[in-house]
Design a protein around this motif. Structure first.
Motif, PDB file in Angstrom:
ATOM      1  N   ARG A 264       0.831  -1.204   0.000  1.00  0.00           N
ATOM      2  CA  ARG A 264       0.000   0.000   0.000  1.00  0.00           C
ATOM      3  C   ARG A 264       0.864   1.253   0.000  1.00  0.00           C
ATOM      4  O   ARG A 264       0.525   2.262  -0.655  1.00  0.00           O
ATOM      5  CB  ARG A 264      -0.930   0.007   1.215  1.00  0.00           C
ATOM      6  CG  ARG A 264      -2.006  -1.063   1.190  1.00  0.00           C
ATOM      7  CD  ARG A 264      -2.874  -0.961   2.435  1.00  0.00           C
ATOM      8  NE  ARG A 264      -3.830  -2.045   2.524  1.00  0.00           N
ATOM      9  CZ  ARG A 264      -4.642  -2.247   3.556  1.00  0.00           C
ATOM     10  NH1 ARG A 264      -4.607  -1.413   4.600  1.00  0.00           N
ATOM     11  NH2 ARG A 264      -5.482  -3.260   3.567  1.00  0.00           N
ATOM     12  N   ALA A 265       1.961   1.219   0.720  1.00  0.00           N
ATOM     13  CA  ALA A 265       2.875   2.356   0.744  1.00  0.00           C
ATOM     14  C   ALA A 265       3.420   2.643  -0.645  1.00  0.00           C
ATOM     15  O   ALA A 265       3.468   3.799  -1.099  1.00  0.00           O
ATOM     16  CB  ALA A 265       4.012   2.102   1.735  1.00  0.00           C
ATOM     17  N   MET A 266       3.834   1.574  -1.356  1.00  0.00           N
ATOM     18  CA  MET A 266       4.351   1.747  -2.711  1.00  0.00           C
ATOM     19  C   MET A 266       3.279   2.327  -3.631  1.00  0.00           C
ATOM     20  O   MET A 266       3.546   3.235  -4.437  1.00  0.00           O
ATOM     21  CB  MET A 266       4.838   0.415  -3.268  1.00  0.00           C
ATOM     22  CG  MET A 266       6.216  -0.007  -2.782  1.00  0.00           C
ATOM     23  SD  MET A 266       7.553   1.125  -3.279  1.00  0.00           S
ATOM     24  CE  MET A 266       7.422   1.065  -5.064  1.00  0.00           C
ATOM     25  N   ASN A 267       2.076   1.817  -3.530  1.00  0.00           N
ATOM     26  CA  ASN A 267       0.993   2.293  -4.394  1.00  0.00           C
ATOM     27  C   ASN A 267       0.714   3.775  -4.163  1.00  0.00           C
ATOM     28  O   ASN A 267       0.547   4.549  -5.121  1.00  0.00           O
ATOM     29  CB  ASN A 267      -0.274   1.474  -4.158  1.00  0.00           C
ATOM     30  CG  ASN A 267      -0.159   0.049  -4.682  1.00  0.00           C
ATOM     31  OD1 ASN A 267       0.661  -0.227  -5.553  1.00  0.00           O
ATOM     32  ND2 ASN A 267      -0.967  -0.857  -4.148  1.00  0.00           N
ATOM     33  N   ALA A 268       0.636   4.165  -2.889  1.00  0.00           N
ATOM     34  CA  ALA A 268       0.364   5.568  -2.568  1.00  0.00           C
ATOM     35  C   ALA A 268       1.482   6.465  -3.074  1.00  0.00           C
ATOM     36  O   ALA A 268       1.240   7.522  -3.683  1.00  0.00           O
ATOM     37  CB  ALA A 268       0.181   5.742  -1.060  1.00  0.00           C
ATOM     38  N   GLY A 269       2.729   6.039  -2.834  1.00  0.00           N
ATOM     39  CA  GLY A 269       3.863   6.844  -3.268  1.00  0.00           C
ATOM     40  C   GLY A 269       3.950   6.976  -4.773  1.00  0.00           C
ATOM     41  O   GLY A 269       4.234   8.059  -5.314  1.00  0.00           O
ATOM     42  N   GLU A 270       3.710   5.891  -5.478  1.00  0.00           N
ATOM     43  CA  GLU A 270       3.764   5.932  -6.945  1.00  0.00           C
ATOM     44  C   GLU A 270       2.636   6.781  -7.524  1.00  0.00           C
ATOM     45  O   GLU A 270       2.833   7.503  -8.510  1.00  0.00           O
ATOM     46  CB  GLU A 270       3.721   4.505  -7.503  1.00  0.00           C
ATOM     47  CG  GLU A 270       5.026   3.746  -7.262  1.00  0.00           C
ATOM     48  CD  GLU A 270       4.932   2.273  -7.634  1.00  0.00           C
ATOM     49  OE1 GLU A 270       3.796   1.780  -7.828  1.00  0.00           O
ATOM     50  OE2 GLU A 270       5.990   1.620  -7.721  1.00  0.00           O
ATOM     51  N   ASP A 271       1.450   6.712  -6.902  1.00  0.00           N
ATOM     52  CA  ASP A 271       0.344   7.563  -7.358  1.00  0.00           C
ATOM     53  C   ASP A 271       0.686   9.040  -7.150  1.00  0.00           C
ATOM     54  O   ASP A 271       0.422   9.887  -8.022  1.00  0.00           O
ATOM     55  CB  ASP A 271      -0.943   7.220  -6.600  1.00  0.00           C
ATOM     56  CG  ASP A 271      -1.543   5.885  -7.031  1.00  0.00           C
ATOM     57  OD1 ASP A 271      -1.102   5.330  -8.061  1.00  0.00           O
ATOM     58  OD2 ASP A 271      -2.449   5.397  -6.322  1.00  0.00           O
ATOM     59  N   GLY A 272       1.260   9.351  -5.992  1.00  0.00           N
ATOM     60  CA  GLY A 272       1.646  10.735  -5.724  1.00  0.00           C
ATOM     61  C   GLY A 272       2.733  11.210  -6.672  1.00  0.00           C
ATOM     62  O   GLY A 272       2.693  12.350  -7.164  1.00  0.00           O
ATOM     63  N   LEU A 273       3.701  10.338  -6.954  1.00  0.00           N
ATOM     64  CA  LEU A 273       4.786  10.701  -7.859  1.00  0.00           C
ATOM     65  C   LEU A 273       4.266  10.961  -9.269  1.00  0.00           C
ATOM     66  O   LEU A 273       4.735  11.880  -9.962  1.00  0.00           O
ATOM     67  CB  LEU A 273       5.841   9.594  -7.874  1.00  0.00           C
ATOM     68  CG  LEU A 273       7.104   9.847  -8.703  1.00  0.00           C
ATOM     69  CD1 LEU A 273       7.830  11.093  -8.225  1.00  0.00           C
ATOM     70  CD2 LEU A 273       8.030   8.631  -8.636  1.00  0.00           C
ATOM     71  N   ALA A 274       3.299  10.185  -9.710  1.00  0.00           N
ATOM     72  CA  ALA A 274       2.714  10.400 -11.038  1.00  0.00           C
ATOM     73  C   ALA A 274       2.066  11.781 -11.125  1.00  0.00           C
ATOM     74  O   ALA A 274       2.188  12.477 -12.147  1.00  0.00           O
ATOM     75  CB  ALA A 274       1.692   9.308 -11.342  1.00  0.00           C
ATOM     76  N   ILE A 275       1.394  12.196 -10.052  1.00  0.00           N
ATOM     77  CA  ILE A 275       0.782  13.529 -10.040  1.00  0.00           C
ATOM     78  C   ILE A 275       1.858  14.605 -10.073  1.00  0.00           C
ATOM     79  O   ILE A 275       1.771  15.583 -10.828  1.00  0.00           O
ATOM     80  CB  ILE A 275      -0.113  13.697  -8.801  1.00  0.00           C
ATOM     81  CG1 ILE A 275      -1.318  12.752  -8.876  1.00  0.00           C
ATOM     82  CG2 ILE A 275      -0.594  15.150  -8.676  1.00  0.00           C
ATOM     83  CD1 ILE A 275      -2.143  12.713  -7.594  1.00  0.00           C
TER      84      ILE A 275
END
Length: 339
Positions: A264-275
């Motif tokens: 979940r941490a990876m998913n949240a971080g990757e979503d934020g990085l994409a933004i």
């Protein structure tokens, strides 16, 4: 960091009333739609250009914000409207700041501050002081940043602006947390939340809740941080604030990592990085790469963590934040050493 930009009008019988009302309500796409419906004669005015620039900023279109605000500034200057010129200069500098063009941002904010002082405009003086504090923070001069935020807070209070006080307290909370003054950070974030609620500004409330969540995380209260950042994330999406959403996702990355939920941490971080990448916002990208590196390290993916730290260092360096860039490179180097 929160940048203060204007939304007020200098025109009687304002033809931009509908767009301005949408902006005040945090409905930025609706504001842009209303602006686009106006006649070409209105669209050529510096007042239209300034509101368009502010709308671009709120939609995360920082390059368009800067270019349009500079057009507005020149238009106001041509008609001798110093108040409009001041507001446009501040907005153009806010666009440069978001793009990581710190030298241009600082020069613009300083020019706007001088114009505001000449006008005796305490409210705009507060805005410019808040923004100069942000530049100082990015450059690693925390003492100077806090000095600007103190000036901004006092000036916003004198002007009766709860929104402005929320912005200045929010920024102070971030600096104090970075300096490990967590009690002061918590108190400042609580003041920012209260002021944002008093102002009825959901966008600012999202940012203040995110800052408070990160302080809660620093204090070890993961459950409280999760609740606060969850509310911040919901509000950032409700008010269409992509930069606030990216920051909330970054903090959620830390919450999930410390809870042991590494996927979940990876998913949240990757979503934020994409933004952050879509917004072309180097500061948000740097912070997200740094926090993703922590997750990658916890998963035993040392090489990928090293690469993330190097990416964070490069982004900080583009901003002129040499101290932060060096710290990221030190972390990357430590990962390369044999254990």
């Amino acid at each position: 960091m929160n940048s203060s930009i204007p939304t007020g009008s200098s025109v009687p019988n304002d033809p931009l009333r509908s767009a301005r009302a949408a902006m005040q309500a945090g409905q930025f796409q609706q504001a842009w739609n209303a602006l686009n419906r106006l006649a070409e004669t209105v669209r050529q005015t510096p007042d239209w250009l300034l509101l368009a620039a502010v709308t671009h900023f709120r939609l995360g279109e920082f390059a368009r914000c800067r270019a349009t605000a500079l057009q507005a500034r020149d238009g106001f200057r041509g008609r001798g409207d110093v108040d409009g010129e001041t507001r446009a200069e501040n907005t153009a500098a806010a666009g440069a700041f978001a793009l990581g063009q710190l030298a241009d941002a600082e020069q613009g904010f300083q020019r706007a501050l001088g114009l505001a002082h000449h006008l005796g405009d305490e409210f705009t003086t507060a805005r410019c002081a808040n923004n100069l504090g942000n530049v100082a923070y990015y450059l690693g001069d925390h003492a100077r940043a806090l000095g600007f935020y103190r000036l901004a807070t006092a000036s916003f209070e004198n002007a009766g602006s709860w929104q402005g006080m929320a912005e200045a307290w929010l920024n102070s909370a971030i600096v104090w947390r970075d300096d490990a003054n967590v009690d002061q950070s918590r108190d400042a974030a609580d003041r920012a939340i209260a002021a944002a609620e008093r102002a009825g500004n959901g966008r600012l409330l999202a940012q203040a809740l995110a800052a408070r969540a990160e302080t809660s995380l620093t204090l070890g209260d993961v459950d409280l941080a999760r609740a606060q950042v969850g509310r911040a994330l919901d509000l950032s999406r409700e008010y269409a604030d992509p930069l606030a959403e990216a920051d909330a996702l970054r903090i959620l990355t830390g919450v999930e990592r410390l809870s042991g939920n590494l996927d979940r941490a990876m998913n949240a971080g990757e979503d934020g990085l994409a933004i952050a990448r879509r917004l072309e916002h180097p500061w948000a990208e740097a912070e997200l790469q740094r926090d993703l590196a922590l997750v990658l390290g916890a998963r035993g993916r040392a090489r990928e963590a090293q690469a993330a730290y190097e990416a964070a260092a490069a982004a900080f360096e583009r901003l002129g934040s040499a101290g932060r860039a060096e710290r990221m490179r030190t972390r990357a180097s430590d990962l390369a050493k044999p254990s």
